[in-house]
Design a protein around this motif. Structure first.
Motif, PDB file in Angstrom:
ATOM      1  N   LEU A   1       1.286   9.164  40.788  1.00  0.00           N
ATOM      2  CA  LEU A   1       0.902  10.562  40.654  1.00  0.00           C
ATOM      3  C   LEU A   1      -0.413  10.764  41.391  1.00  0.00           C
ATOM      4  CD1 LEU A   1       1.164  13.403  39.369  1.00  0.00           C
ATOM      5  CD2 LEU A   1      -0.101  12.476  37.396  1.00  0.00           C
ATOM      6  N   CYS A   2      -0.449  11.733  42.279  1.00  0.00           N
ATOM      7  CA  CYS A   2      -1.690  12.092  42.971  1.00  0.00           C
ATOM      8  C   CYS A   2      -2.460  13.027  42.048  1.00  0.00           C
ATOM      9  CB  CYS A   2      -1.381  12.788  44.301  1.00  0.00           C
ATOM     10  SG  CYS A   2      -2.847  13.351  45.184  1.00  0.00           S
ATOM     11  N   ARG A   3      -3.596  12.562  41.558  1.00  0.00           N
ATOM     12  CA  ARG A   3      -4.403  13.348  40.625  1.00  0.00           C
ATOM     13  C   ARG A   3      -5.637  13.897  41.325  1.00  0.00           C
ATOM     14  NH1 ARG A   3      -6.405   9.906  36.373  1.00  0.00           N
ATOM     15  NH2 ARG A   3      -6.831   8.578  38.136  1.00  0.00           N
ATOM     16  N   ALA A   4      -6.169  14.979  40.814  1.00  0.00           N
ATOM     17  CA  ALA A   4      -7.401  15.547  41.372  1.00  0.00           C
ATOM     18  C   ALA A   4      -8.504  14.499  41.378  1.00  0.00           C
ATOM     19  CB  ALA A   4      -7.822  16.777  40.570  1.00  0.00           C
ATOM     20  N   GLU A   5      -8.571  13.682  40.337  1.00  0.00           N
ATOM     21  CA  GLU A   5      -9.587  12.633  40.255  1.00  0.00           C
ATOM     22  C   GLU A   5      -9.476  11.646  41.419  1.00  0.00           C
ATOM     23  OE1 GLU A   5      -7.603  13.554  37.731  1.00  0.00           O
ATOM     24  OE2 GLU A   5      -8.984  14.332  36.225  1.00  0.00           O
ATOM     25  N   ASP A   6      -8.247  11.354  41.857  1.00  0.00           N
ATOM     26  CA  ASP A   6      -8.048  10.456  43.004  1.00  0.00           C
ATOM     27  C   ASP A   6      -8.726  11.017  44.250  1.00  0.00           C
ATOM     28  OD1 ASP A   6      -6.390   8.633  41.585  1.00  0.00           O
ATOM     29  OD2 ASP A   6      -4.637   9.906  41.972  1.00  0.00           O
ATOM     30  N   LEU A   7      -8.639  12.341  44.416  1.00  0.00           N
ATOM     31  CA  LEU A   7      -9.221  12.960  45.606  1.00  0.00           C
ATOM     32  C   LEU A   7     -10.744  12.913  45.560  1.00  0.00           C
ATOM     33  CD1 LEU A   7      -6.791  15.989  46.013  1.00  0.00           C
ATOM     34  CD2 LEU A   7      -6.532  13.623  46.777  1.00  0.00           C
ATOM     35  N   TYR A   8     -11.329  13.078  44.371  1.00  0.00           N
ATOM     36  CA  TYR A   8     -12.789  12.965  44.239  1.00  0.00           C
ATOM     37  C   TYR A   8     -13.250  11.526  44.482  1.00  0.00           C
ATOM     38  CZ  TYR A   8     -13.078  17.667  42.233  1.00  0.00           C
ATOM     39  OH  TYR A   8     -13.028  19.023  42.040  1.00  0.00           O
ATOM     40  N   VAL A   9     -12.541  10.562  43.911  1.00  0.00           N
ATOM     41  CA  VAL A   9     -12.911   9.149  44.100  1.00  0.00           C
ATOM     42  C   VAL A   9     -12.815   8.792  45.579  1.00  0.00           C
ATOM     43  CG1 VAL A   9     -12.213   6.767  43.619  1.00  0.00           C
ATOM     44  CG2 VAL A   9     -12.328   8.437  41.758  1.00  0.00           C
ATOM     45  N   PHE A  10     -11.759   9.246  46.243  1.00  0.00           N
ATOM     46  CA  PHE A  10     -11.607   8.959  47.674  1.00  0.00           C
ATOM     47  C   PHE A  10     -12.730   9.607  48.477  1.00  0.00           C
ATOM     48  CE2 PHE A  10     -10.040   9.515  51.962  1.00  0.00           C
ATOM     49  CZ  PHE A  10      -9.558   8.241  52.241  1.00  0.00           C
ATOM     50  N   ALA A  11     -13.114  10.833  48.110  1.00  0.00           N
ATOM     51  CA  ALA A  11     -14.211  11.509  48.817  1.00  0.00           C
ATOM     52  C   ALA A  11     -15.489  10.689  48.707  1.00  0.00           C
ATOM     53  CB  ALA A  11     -14.422  12.915  48.266  1.00  0.00           C
ATOM     54  N   HIS A  12     -15.772  10.174  47.528  1.00  0.00           N
ATOM     55  CA  HIS A  12     -16.973   9.353  47.337  1.00  0.00           C
ATOM     56  C   HIS A  12     -16.870   8.038  48.099  1.00  0.00           C
ATOM     57  CE1 HIS A  12     -19.509  11.511  44.494  1.00  0.00           C
ATOM     58  NE2 HIS A  12     -18.391  11.978  43.978  1.00  0.00           N
ATOM     59  N   ALA A  13     -15.717   7.378  48.029  1.00  0.00           N
ATOM     60  CA  ALA A  13     -15.557   6.064  48.653  1.00  0.00           C
ATOM     61  C   ALA A  13     -15.577   6.154  50.175  1.00  0.00           C
ATOM     62  CB  ALA A  13     -14.261   5.411  48.186  1.00  0.00           C
ATOM     63  N   SER A  14     -14.978   7.203  50.732  1.00  0.00           N
ATOM     64  CA  SER A  14     -14.844   7.305  52.184  1.00  0.00           C
ATOM     65  C   SER A  14     -15.939   8.138  52.839  1.00  0.00           C
ATOM     66  CB  SER A  14     -13.491   7.929  52.544  1.00  0.00           C
ATOM     67  OG  SER A  14     -13.461   9.294  52.146  1.00  0.00           O
ATOM     68  N   GLY A  15     -16.579   9.003  52.066  1.00  0.00           N
ATOM     69  CA  GLY A  15     -17.537   9.938  52.644  1.00  0.00           C
ATOM     70  C   GLY A  15     -16.875  11.168  53.238  1.00  0.00           C
ATOM     71  N   ASN A  16     -15.557  11.296  53.092  1.00  0.00           N
ATOM     72  CA  ASN A  16     -14.820  12.446  53.620  1.00  0.00           C
ATOM     73  C   ASN A  16     -14.920  13.594  52.618  1.00  0.00           C
ATOM     74  OD1 ASN A  16     -13.046  14.331  54.595  1.00  0.00           O
ATOM     75  ND2 ASN A  16     -11.305  12.953  54.777  1.00  0.00           N
ATOM     76  N   LEU A  17     -15.800  14.540  52.903  1.00  0.00           N
ATOM     77  CA  LEU A  17     -16.023  15.679  52.014  1.00  0.00           C
ATOM     78  C   LEU A  17     -15.370  16.961  52.533  1.00  0.00           C
ATOM     79  CD1 LEU A  17     -19.777  15.004  51.169  1.00  0.00           C
ATOM     80  CD2 LEU A  17     -17.724  14.187  49.985  1.00  0.00           C
TER      81      LEU A  17
END
Length: 186
Positions: A23-39
């Motif tokens: 399941l793609c969760r909103a939290e996954d997108l925030y964690v990825f933004a932090h880990a990758s720097g892709n904002l």
């Protein structure tokens, strides 16, 4: 706790597959933004990244590709697998709230424990990504029992926004920091 078992290069069979649902969760997108720097606002829930008046919460393509990495590293060939290359075509988009299915299939076994794999990710509307990965498979079967990684908590602190809004009338406004006189140095 999780248990993982690898399939060594010698035991892999052409056509062998592994699939995982996620399941793609909103939290996954925030964690990825932090880990990758892709904002990029297109990928952040609650932001209108393209100005159409609604939040998109589009999963970044690299996050979608990372689902394939999870199948390769956890299931087939499994622990001990190392990426050599990946070629992906993105055919659609995933969004927060959708369940995705990432899969891999053994296409060819090459020398030096190299394996060519067909890879894909499917979403509710069909195929999102497809391509090929080359990995170095483990040289022996290995089992890892009781694996645990630290949990993550995504906090937005919204509860404080309401509290600060209620307290604001009771405190004087502070001048902008740039206009505050600097204290003399001693």
């Amino acid at each position: 706790m999780t248990s993982l078992t690898s399939t060594p290069h010698d035991a892999l069979q052409i056509g062998q597959e592994a699939v995982v649902r996620r399941l793609c969760r909103a939290e996954d997108l925030y964690v990825f933004a932090h880990a990758s720097g892709n904002l990029n606002p297109m990928h952040l829930p609650e932001l209108d990244g393209d100005g159409d008046g609604r939040a998109e919460a589009v999963a970044p393509s690299a996050w979608v590709a990372a689902l394939i990495s999870g199948v390769l590293g956890n299931q087939l060939p499994g622990p001990g697998t190392l990426y050599l290359s990946q070629d992906l075509r993105f055919l659609g988009r995933a969004h927060a709230g959708e369940t995705l299915e990432a899969g891999v299939r053994v296409v060819e076994k090459l020398p030096d424990r190299v394996v060519r794999m067909a890879v894909w990710v499917d979403g509710p509307g069909g195929r999102i990504a497809e391509g090929e990965a080359r990995v170095r498979a483990p040289d022996a079967a290995r089992r890892f029992d009781g694996l645990e990684v630290p949990g993550l908590i995504v906090q937005a602190h919204r509860q404080f926004d309401a509290l600060l809004a209620r307290a604001e009338p009771h405190f004087p406004r502070f001048p902008r920091w740039s206009s505050v006189p600097k204290a003399p140095m001693r």
